[in-house]
Design a protein around this motif. Structure first.
Motif, PDB file in Angstrom:
ATOM      1  N   LEU A  33     -45.729  22.438  53.760  1.00 42.36           N
ATOM      2  CA  LEU A  33     -45.218  23.309  54.820  1.00 42.36           C
ATOM      3  C   LEU A  33     -44.114  24.220  54.292  1.00 42.36           C
ATOM      4  CD1 LEU A  33     -45.139  20.757  57.753  1.00 42.36           C
ATOM      5  CD2 LEU A  33     -46.522  22.839  57.653  1.00 42.36           C
ATOM      6  N   GLU A  34     -43.250  23.673  53.447  1.00 38.83           N
ATOM      7  CA  GLU A  34     -42.183  24.483  52.857  1.00 38.83           C
ATOM      8  C   GLU A  34     -42.758  25.549  51.929  1.00 38.83           C
ATOM      9  OE1 GLU A  34     -39.635  21.602  51.014  1.00 38.83           O
ATOM     10  OE2 GLU A  34     -38.885  20.873  52.940  1.00 38.83           O
ATOM     11  N   LEU A  35     -43.786  25.207  51.174  1.00 34.39           N
ATOM     12  CA  LEU A  35     -44.415  26.162  50.270  1.00 34.39           C
ATOM     13  C   LEU A  35     -45.087  27.297  51.047  1.00 34.39           C
ATOM     14  CD1 LEU A  35     -45.268  26.883  47.325  1.00 34.39           C
ATOM     15  CD2 LEU A  35     -47.334  25.528  47.730  1.00 34.39           C
ATOM     16  N   ILE A  36     -45.810  26.953  52.098  1.00 31.33           N
ATOM     17  CA  ILE A  36     -46.505  27.957  52.911  1.00 31.33           C
ATOM     18  C   ILE A  36     -45.494  28.855  53.619  1.00 31.33           C
ATOM     19  CG2 ILE A  36     -47.990  28.296  54.930  1.00 31.33           C
ATOM     20  CD1 ILE A  36     -49.436  25.698  54.056  1.00 31.33           C
ATOM     21  N   GLY A  37     -44.408  28.275  54.068  1.00 29.94           N
ATOM     22  CA  GLY A  37     -43.365  29.049  54.733  1.00 29.94           C
ATOM     23  C   GLY A  37     -43.582  29.155  56.226  1.00 29.94           C
ATOM     24  N   PRO A  38     -42.537  29.615  56.921  1.00 31.38           N
ATOM     25  CA  PRO A  38     -42.624  29.743  58.375  1.00 31.38           C
ATOM     26  C   PRO A  38     -43.495  30.930  58.768  1.00 31.38           C
ATOM     27  CG  PRO A  38     -40.554  30.649  57.617  1.00 31.38           C
ATOM     28  CD  PRO A  38     -41.244  30.054  56.406  1.00 31.38           C
ATOM     29  N   PRO A  39     -43.906  30.960  60.030  1.00 33.63           N
ATOM     30  CA  PRO A  39     -44.665  32.123  60.493  1.00 33.63           C
ATOM     31  C   PRO A  39     -43.767  33.363  60.471  1.00 33.63           C
ATOM     32  CG  PRO A  39     -44.353  30.526  62.280  1.00 33.63           C
ATOM     33  CD  PRO A  39     -43.721  29.962  61.053  1.00 33.63           C
ATOM     34  N   PRO A  40     -44.363  34.557  60.488  1.00 34.54           N
ATOM     35  CA  PRO A  40     -43.544  35.766  60.493  1.00 34.54           C
ATOM     36  C   PRO A  40     -42.658  35.789  61.732  1.00 34.54           C
ATOM     37  CG  PRO A  40     -45.837  36.311  60.898  1.00 34.54           C
ATOM     38  CD  PRO A  40     -45.770  34.858  60.587  1.00 34.54           C
ATOM     39  N   GLY A  41     -41.403  36.173  61.560  1.00 35.03           N
ATOM     40  CA  GLY A  41     -40.472  36.178  62.686  1.00 35.03           C
ATOM     41  C   GLY A  41     -39.925  34.800  62.985  1.00 35.03           C
ATOM     42  N   GLY A  42     -40.091  33.856  62.063  1.00 35.57           N
ATOM     43  CA  GLY A  42     -39.573  32.505  62.264  1.00 35.57           C
ATOM     44  C   GLY A  42     -40.511  31.661  63.096  1.00 35.57           C
ATOM     45  N   GLU A  43     -39.930  30.782  63.868  1.00 35.00           N
ATOM     46  CA  GLU A  43     -40.710  29.827  64.655  1.00 35.00           C
ATOM     47  C   GLU A  43     -41.024  30.332  66.061  1.00 35.00           C
ATOM     48  OE1 GLU A  43     -41.997  27.073  63.368  1.00 35.00           O
ATOM     49  OE2 GLU A  43     -41.014  27.469  61.458  1.00 35.00           O
ATOM     50  N   SER A  44     -40.927  31.626  66.295  1.00 33.21           N
ATOM     51  CA  SER A  44     -41.191  32.203  67.607  1.00 33.21           C
ATOM     52  C   SER A  44     -42.646  31.982  68.012  1.00 33.21           C
ATOM     53  CB  SER A  44     -40.886  33.699  67.582  1.00 33.21           C
ATOM     54  OG  SER A  44     -41.343  34.302  68.765  1.00 33.21           O
ATOM     55  N   ALA A  53     -48.279  41.474  64.182  1.00 30.02           N
ATOM     56  CA  ALA A  53     -47.723  41.189  62.855  1.00 30.02           C
ATOM     57  C   ALA A  53     -48.763  41.486  61.789  1.00 30.02           C
ATOM     58  CB  ALA A  53     -47.288  39.727  62.772  1.00 30.02           C
ATOM     59  N   GLU A  54     -48.309  42.099  60.730  1.00 29.31           N
ATOM     60  CA  GLU A  54     -49.188  42.355  59.590  1.00 29.31           C
ATOM     61  C   GLU A  54     -48.720  41.502  58.434  1.00 29.31           C
ATOM     62  OE1 GLU A  54     -49.486  46.450  58.563  1.00 29.31           O
ATOM     63  OE2 GLU A  54     -50.368  47.002  60.475  1.00 29.31           O
ATOM     64  N   GLY A  55     -49.673  41.033  57.692  1.00 31.64           N
ATOM     65  CA  GLY A  55     -49.363  40.188  56.554  1.00 31.64           C
ATOM     66  C   GLY A  55     -48.973  41.008  55.337  1.00 31.64           C
ATOM     67  N   PRO A  56     -48.669  40.313  54.266  1.00 34.00           N
ATOM     68  CA  PRO A  56     -48.302  40.995  53.024  1.00 34.00           C
ATOM     69  C   PRO A  56     -49.522  41.688  52.415  1.00 34.00           C
ATOM     70  CG  PRO A  56     -48.548  38.650  52.644  1.00 34.00           C
ATOM     71  CD  PRO A  56     -48.702  38.867  54.128  1.00 34.00           C
ATOM     72  N   SER A  57     -49.262  42.712  51.639  1.00 33.10           N
ATOM     73  CA  SER A  57     -50.365  43.386  50.962  1.00 33.10           C
ATOM     74  C   SER A  57     -50.383  43.058  49.471  1.00 33.10           C
ATOM     75  CB  SER A  57     -50.284  44.905  51.176  1.00 33.10           C
ATOM     76  OG  SER A  57     -49.053  45.393  50.713  1.00 33.10           O
ATOM     77  N   ARG A  58     -49.407  42.304  49.025  1.00 36.20           N
ATOM     78  CA  ARG A  58     -49.346  41.902  47.621  1.00 36.20           C
ATOM     79  C   ARG A  58     -49.662  40.417  47.501  1.00 36.20           C
ATOM     80  NH1 ARG A  58     -44.533  45.412  45.114  1.00 36.20           N
ATOM     81  NH2 ARG A  58     -46.041  46.133  43.580  1.00 36.20           N
ATOM     82  N   ALA A  59     -50.319  40.079  46.426  1.00 38.95           N
ATOM     83  CA  ALA A  59     -50.627  38.678  46.151  1.00 38.95           C
ATOM     84  C   ALA A  59     -49.333  37.928  45.873  1.00 38.95           C
ATOM     85  CB  ALA A  59     -51.570  38.572  44.951  1.00 38.95           C
ATOM     86  N   PRO A  60     -49.264  36.661  46.243  1.00 39.37           N
ATOM     87  CA  PRO A  60     -48.055  35.876  45.968  1.00 39.37           C
ATOM     88  C   PRO A  60     -47.804  35.753  44.463  1.00 39.37           C
ATOM     89  CG  PRO A  60     -49.620  34.624  47.318  1.00 39.37           C
ATOM     90  CD  PRO A  60     -50.288  35.879  46.915  1.00 39.37           C
ATOM     91  N   GLY A  61     -46.543  35.691  44.101  1.00 36.10           N
ATOM     92  CA  GLY A  61     -46.187  35.531  42.692  1.00 36.10           C
ATOM     93  C   GLY A  61     -46.295  34.089  42.220  1.00 36.10           C
ATOM     94  N   ASP A  62     -46.147  33.138  43.135  1.00 34.90           N
ATOM     95  CA  ASP A  62     -46.243  31.722  42.793  1.00 34.90           C
ATOM     96  C   ASP A  62     -47.712  31.383  42.551  1.00 34.90           C
ATOM     97  OD1 ASP A  62     -46.628  28.889  43.033  1.00 34.90           O
ATOM     98  OD2 ASP A  62     -44.769  28.721  44.162  1.00 34.90           O
ATOM     99  N   PRO A  63     -48.052  30.838  41.370  1.00 40.19           N
ATOM    100  CA  PRO A  63     -49.460  30.522  41.074  1.00 40.19           C
ATOM    101  C   PRO A  63     -50.104  29.562  42.084  1.00 40.19           C
ATOM    102  CG  PRO A  63     -48.109  30.310  39.100  1.00 40.19           C
ATOM    103  CD  PRO A  63     -47.171  30.543  40.253  1.00 40.19           C
ATOM    104  N   ALA A  64     -49.313  28.624  42.625  1.00 40.23           N
ATOM    105  CA  ALA A  64     -49.876  27.696  43.618  1.00 40.23           C
ATOM    106  C   ALA A  64     -50.229  28.440  44.898  1.00 40.23           C
ATOM    107  CB  ALA A  64     -48.906  26.564  43.901  1.00 40.23           C
ATOM    108  N   LEU A  65     -49.348  29.335  45.344  1.00 41.32           N
ATOM    109  CA  LEU A  65     -49.656  30.131  46.536  1.00 41.32           C
ATOM    110  C   LEU A  65     -50.827  31.072  46.285  1.00 41.32           C
ATOM    111  CD1 LEU A  65     -46.121  30.993  47.957  1.00 41.32           C
ATOM    112  CD2 LEU A  65     -47.886  29.553  49.005  1.00 41.32           C
TER     113      LEU A  65
END
Length: 191
Positions: A33-44, A53-65
């Protein structure tokens, strides 16, 4: 760690976890859960904000993500071409938030079920409605551990022969245990 899922005979599966096993599985899912992170805008829980909400357009830098959220176009070792990169970015922008939400919900379902044991071991039942969540959550853990351990198909046999002095040994044990849990859950639910 030797507990595995068994069929309950009515479309579900059950496992007897000792306190240590329940604690390890819960800890791994909380780390997920910590790796995935919170939803955009926190826990709202604002559905309107989530809708726009739009997601990121760049691939994550962390190889696991990156393993959990791979590019839809191109891929490892593929030649970098601007059109493919643009398509991958566009696809990611509109799908990653939903995928993250599903993975977060899968991990939370496992954590909540384990919390139902009250911090101790005990029998835990997975019904047909939670089957996919549990499989998904354990698969995400295995993928993440495989990346962290730099496991490839060629290395799989070496994991069993890893010396106790190797600092990766605890993660390898967790990786192999999760594989057994995943396989036993699948067998119990489909067999």
């Amino acid at each position: 760690m030797a507990s595995f899922f068994e069929s309950t005979g009515h479309g579900g599966a059950a496992i007897e976890l000792d306190e240590f096993e329940a604690s390890i599985l819960r800890s791994l899912e909380v780390q997920m859960l910590e790796l995935i992170g919170p939803p955009p805008g926190g826990e709202s829980d604002d559905p309107l904000a989530a809708l726009f909400a739009e997601g990121p357009s760049r691939a994550p830098g962390d190889p696991a993500l990156l393993r959990l959220f791979p590019d839809a176009y191109g891929g490892p070792g593929a030649p970098e071409d601007p059109r493919t990169a643009e398509m991958a970015a566009e696809f990611r922008r509109y799908t990653e938030l939903d995928l993250r939400a599903r993975k977060r919900e899968d991990a939370l379902a496992v954590v909540r079920a384990l919390d139902g044991l009250g911090g101790a071991g005990g029998e835990l039942e997975v019904g047909p409605d939670d089957f996919q969540r549990w499989l998904g959550a354990m698969n995400d853990l295995r993928l993440t551990l495989a990346v962290r351990l730099e496991v490839s198909e060629e290395d799989a046999d070496e994991l069993y022969r890893l010396p106790d002095s190797d600092p990766r040994k605890p993660l390898v044990i967790a990786y192999l245990w999760l594989g057994g849990l995943q396989e036993s859950l699948l067998d119990a639910m489909t067999g």
